[in-house]
Design an enzyme around this catalytic site. Structure first.
Site, PDB file in Angstrom:
ATOM      1  N   LYS A 149      13.852  43.130  -8.320  1.00 25.66           N
ATOM      2  CA  LYS A 149      12.722  42.530  -9.034  1.00 25.66           C
ATOM      3  C   LYS A 149      11.472  42.514  -8.171  1.00 25.66           C
ATOM      4  CE  LYS A 149      13.735  37.731  -7.720  1.00 25.66           C
ATOM      5  NZ  LYS A 149      12.643  37.550  -6.783  1.00 25.66           N
TER       6      LYS A 149
ATOM      7  N   THR B 258      13.447  33.037 -12.422  1.00 27.66           N
ATOM      8  CA  THR B 258      14.181  34.191 -11.891  1.00 27.66           C
ATOM      9  C   THR B 258      15.558  34.311 -12.519  1.00 27.66           C
ATOM     10  OG1 THR B 258      13.030  34.143  -9.763  1.00 27.66           O
ATOM     11  CG2 THR B 258      15.189  35.186  -9.806  1.00 27.66           C
TER      12      THR B 258
ATOM     13  N   ASP C 164      18.214  38.748  -6.394  1.00 26.77           N
ATOM     14  CA  ASP C 164      17.231  39.477  -5.591  1.00 26.77           C
ATOM     15  C   ASP C 164      17.929  40.043  -4.353  1.00 26.77           C
ATOM     16  OD1 ASP C 164      17.503  37.323  -3.775  1.00 26.77           O
ATOM     17  OD2 ASP C 164      15.838  36.264  -4.697  1.00 26.77           O
TER      18      ASP C 164
ATOM     19  N   ASP D  65       0.815  -1.217   0.000  1.00 28.16           N
ATOM     20  CA  ASP D  65       0.000   0.000   0.000  1.00 28.16           C
ATOM     21  C   ASP D  65       0.849   1.267   0.000  1.00 28.16           C
ATOM     22  OD1 ASP D  65       1.020  -0.093   2.540  1.00 28.16           O
ATOM     23  OD2 ASP D  65      -0.882   0.246   3.573  1.00 28.16           O
ATOM     24  N   GLY D  66       2.182   1.119  -0.084  1.00 24.11           N
ATOM     25  CA  GLY D  66       3.058   2.279  -0.160  1.00 24.11           C
ATOM     26  C   GLY D  66       3.708   2.681   1.145  1.00 24.11           C
ATOM     27  N   GLU D  67       3.316   2.065   2.259  1.00 23.08           N
ATOM     28  CA  GLU D  67       3.958   2.389   3.533  1.00 23.08           C
ATOM     29  C   GLU D  67       5.432   1.992   3.499  1.00 23.08           C
ATOM     30  OE1 GLU D  67       1.985   0.678   6.851  1.00 23.08           O
ATOM     31  OE2 GLU D  67       0.109   1.769   6.533  1.00 23.08           O
TER      32      GLU D  67
END
Length: 319
Positions: free
Chosen positions: A198, A232, A175, A43-45
């Site tokens: 900016k 950026t 920045d 189940d992904g655990e």
């Protein structure tokens, strides 16, 4: 405890975020990675098994909380719990990239401070120390009630550009928040600094407004801690070229490089992007413009100094 090892009371473990870096760190320390298994239930655990005794050892767990970030955080928390229950003497987290660091304050009403939440989770799970690299905001160190060693990637990046022996350079922060980082690199390279002023109308969208500093005819080196979607940094590169820079190079410590980042970098005026391996680059993140430097020697030296109760700050005294 076994005899003949360089560090007979130390063990280094790796989880799944960056096993190559962990192996490199262990190699530089003259030791080997200890054995552990990370698997999942159907189940992904996440299921973790430590395959050798850690009782009474100082354990260092290498895990960047990079994508998939939530999985890597859970792996780390489960490993800390396993080590605590296995009677490790100390549990030291080596986290080259600290995820969720960009949410470090309440900028608007009803926002979480997830970098504080991650610090609380690590502490509650049972960690004794964190060794990390270039936090997005240095004040995140104050979110921890345990020792935290904050390493700097700037010397590694600066050393690479110093060897290129450019004639006339300027180090540019994309920045205002990165001015301290840019000044540190400028001190290494004995160069002036510039700043991109900016405005960011919304997350991951940046608009360049103005350039502070004399960039005419110079080779500009943009420096940031994280490059995510590369909006950026590529806009900054365009602005620098338009305002007279001869060439633009860029560098960062943590190459998140999500979404359209690689396409933007390839199409940009950036000649070369220099990154570290704090986050491993996938096949889809490869580019001829990207150069990767290793932080393993730095982290290995820091871990060695921590283990031997020596100063870590002296690693950066030459700033």
């Amino acid at each position: 405890m076994p005899d003949g090892k360089k560090f007979p009371t130390l063990k280094v473990l790796s989880l799944n975020s960056n096993p190559e870096l962990a192996e490199d760190i262990a190699d530089h320390m003259g030791t080997t990675l200890s054995k552990c298994t990370v698997t999942s239930f159907s189940d992904g655990e996440i299921k973790i098994s430590i395959d050798e005794s850690v009782r009474g050892y100082d354990v260092y767990v290498v895990q960047s909380t990079s994508a998939p970030i939530n999985t890597h955080i859970m792996e780390l928390l489960i490993m800390i719990d396993a080590l605590k229950r296995a009677s490790a003497r100390t549990i030291n987290i080596v986290m080259p990239y600290y995820g969720y660091a960009r949410q470090d304050r309440k900028a608007r009403s009803r926002e979480p401070i997830t970098s504080k939440l991650v610090a609380d989770l690590l502490e509650t799970a049972g960690a004794d120390r964190v060794i990390t690299l270039d936090l997005h905001a240095p004040q995140i160190q104050g979110f921890f009630n345990m020792p935290i060693d904050h390493l700097q990637g700037v010397p590694i990046l600066a050393n690479y550009f110093e060897k290129k022996d450019f004639d006339d350079i300027i180090v540019v922060s994309p920045d205002h928040g990165g001015v301290t980082r840019a000044r540190m690199m400028a001190d290494y390279l004995k160069a002036p600094i510039g700043i991109i002023d900016k405005r960011r109308p919304r997350p991951n969208v940046a608009e360049v407004m103005n350039i502070v500093g004399d960039i005419e005819g110079k080779t500009a080196i943009l420096i940031d801690d994280i490059i995510d979607t590369a909006g950026t940094i590529t806009l900054a590169a365009d602005a620098l070229v338009e305002n007279g820079a001869n060439a633009v190079y860029a560098c960062c410590t943590h190459p998140v490089l999500s979404g359209p980042a690689i396409e933007r970098i390839d199409d940009s005026k950036i000649k070369e992007l220099v990154v570290t391996n704090s986050i491993p680059l996938s096949e889809s993140q490869q580019s001829e413009k990207i150069t990767e430097l290793s932080v393993a020697p730095l982290i290995a030296e820091a871990v060695t100094r921590v283990h031997e109760l020596k100063s870590v700050s002296t690693l950066f005294d030459n700033t």
